[in-house]
Design a protein around this motif. Sequence first.
Motif, mmCIF file in Angstrom:
data_model
loop_
_atom_site.group_PDB
_atom_site.id
_atom_site.type_symbol
_atom_site.label_atom_id
_atom_site.label_comp_id
_atom_site.label_asym_id
_atom_site.label_seq_id
_atom_site.Cartn_x
_atom_site.Cartn_y
_atom_site.Cartn_z
ATOM 1 N N VAL A 80 13.996 10.078 -2.562
ATOM 2 C CA VAL A 80 15.517 10.727 -2.744
ATOM 3 C C VAL A 80 16.137 10.959 -1.192
ATOM 4 C CG1 VAL A 80 14.794 11.432 -5.312
ATOM 5 C CG2 VAL A 80 15.305 13.222 -3.312
ATOM 6 N N PHE A 81 17.192 10.816 -1.434
ATOM 7 C CA PHE A 81 18.242 11.452 -0.362
ATOM 8 C C PHE A 81 19.406 11.209 -1.310
ATOM 9 C CE2 PHE A 81 21.374 9.434 2.202
ATOM 10 C CZ PHE A 81 22.247 10.403 3.540
ATOM 11 N N ASP A 82 20.274 12.218 -1.445
ATOM 12 C CA ASP A 82 21.255 12.612 -1.910
ATOM 13 C C ASP A 82 22.305 13.254 -0.693
ATOM 14 O OD1 ASP A 82 20.793 11.944 -5.189
ATOM 15 O OD2 ASP A 82 19.477 14.140 -4.368
ATOM 16 N N LYS A 83 23.279 12.664 -0.346
ATOM 17 C CA LYS A 83 24.462 12.606 0.726
ATOM 18 C C LYS A 83 24.622 14.293 0.768
ATOM 19 C CE LYS A 83 27.422 11.196 3.772
ATOM 20 N NZ LYS A 83 28.713 10.284 4.595
ATOM 21 N N ALA A 84 24.565 15.025 1.615
ATOM 22 C CA ALA A 84 25.453 16.478 1.487
ATOM 23 C C ALA A 84 26.284 16.051 2.240
ATOM 24 C CB ALA A 84 23.993 17.431 2.021
ATOM 25 N N GLY A 85 27.461 16.875 1.412
ATOM 26 C CA GLY A 85 28.730 16.840 2.530
ATOM 27 C C GLY A 85 29.562 18.047 3.063
ATOM 28 N N SER A 86 28.174 18.656 2.868
ATOM 29 C CA SER A 86 28.863 20.642 3.876
ATOM 30 C C SER A 86 27.110 21.122 4.091
ATOM 31 C CB SER A 86 29.955 21.494 3.305
ATOM 32 O OG SER A 86 29.035 21.641 2.129
ATOM 33 N N LEU A 87 27.464 21.673 5.044
ATOM 34 C CA LEU A 87 25.908 22.543 5.367
ATOM 35 C C LEU A 87 25.501 23.183 4.128
ATOM 36 C CD1 LEU A 87 26.366 23.886 9.143
ATOM 37 C CD2 LEU A 87 25.289 22.260 7.957
ATOM 38 N N ALA A 88 26.730 23.671 3.763
ATOM 39 C CA ALA A 88 26.398 24.021 1.740
ATOM 40 C C ALA A 88 25.407 23.781 1.044
ATOM 41 C CB ALA A 88 27.745 25.005 1.491
#
Length: 408
Positions: A291-299
């Motif tokens: 799976v890959f869920d793009k992270a929009g921030s380091l949090a």
Amino acid sequence: MSPGRRARPPKVGLFGLLGSGNLGNDGSLESVLKFLEDRYPDAVVDFLCAGPETVRERYGLDAERLHWNRGEYETASGIGSIARKGLGKLVDAARIARWVRRHDVVIVPGMGVLEATLPLRPWGFPYSLFLLTTSGRLFGTPVALVSVGANPLSHRATRIVFTTAARNAAYRSYRDEPSRDALRRMGVDTSGDRVYPDLVFSLPTPPAREAAPGTIGLGVMDYHGGNDDRARADEIHESYVAKIKDLVNRLLDAGHRIRLFTGDVSDEKVVRDIFAALADERPGLPPGAVVFDKAGSLAELMGQMSTVDAVVATRFHNVLCALKTGTPTISLGYATKNDVLMAQMGLGSDFCQTADGFTVDQLVKQLEELLRRADGVKATLADRGTKASLLLEEQFDVLSTRFFGGRE
């Protein structure tokens, strides 16, 4: 900041390759924003950065574009583009000087701003940093390089531009000892400079999310070698991606699920390559196996990393985020900073390889050993992470006293 300036809110400028899709750079920025919000909520903050639209939308603060020439990082392919680049250098000199002069202090928040571990031209970002600190020196606006990375530079022009920029800064601190030592060996007097952890260690660690046992995190990078590897860039990239694909298959064969991570928008190309290969080679792969869920921030990235048993990563801030969340980690480093970070966090060379020289066989063995020692590793990471956070609070105290008159 002089006593006469304390009667009004401080004007603070933030500078760098911010808002351009690199999560590590933006995480360093968020650390300094948190410092300012906590201690100087009346501060007037604005940016000179690579992605002003993103910064304005995300933080609601004024931002200007770092380069007048929007094609600054594109290869000049004709007389027109060459002329535009040349004109851009002159325009940027005036723009940066005018921007610096408006502020009481300018902060460069972390990042590898004195590094050339990845392909870099001296008249791109190094020139902008030179203009920044030189303008600060000329107009009396202190420029602070805070917990930045540096490395020894073999290219003479890049070395001259960077070392001059560093000398003109009013404050320098480094995220590790090799960074300070690199500047010293290049002739910069670092006797008054300090070493503090990477700024990201001051950010809060998101609450752990529900874990998926048996899942390995894999942080990939659009890796093409370093600044001295331009002639072999394609070969290095192809070898790296091939071995990453091999690792994915080996992990799947061993019964693991895989969660992919990135740290920059450019890395998503490698993710697409992995999924394309899986579609060709493993058409019956169950949904959710990779799976890959793009992270929009380091949090967001740290939240995802808290759901896996271990992380194997290349990008420096992928490695750092995994360590910060207490997740057992293996580094496939592209620079000394990766190895130094791993040692600082108590893992050391047992769980390090290089991005251009790693072997999948050794990596599988390291991962088995890391999972076996997971409980002890997690305890060590928690302790080292707390100490890093406290050291950064000390640095923020220093910045408060030196540039804000201690006013809170």
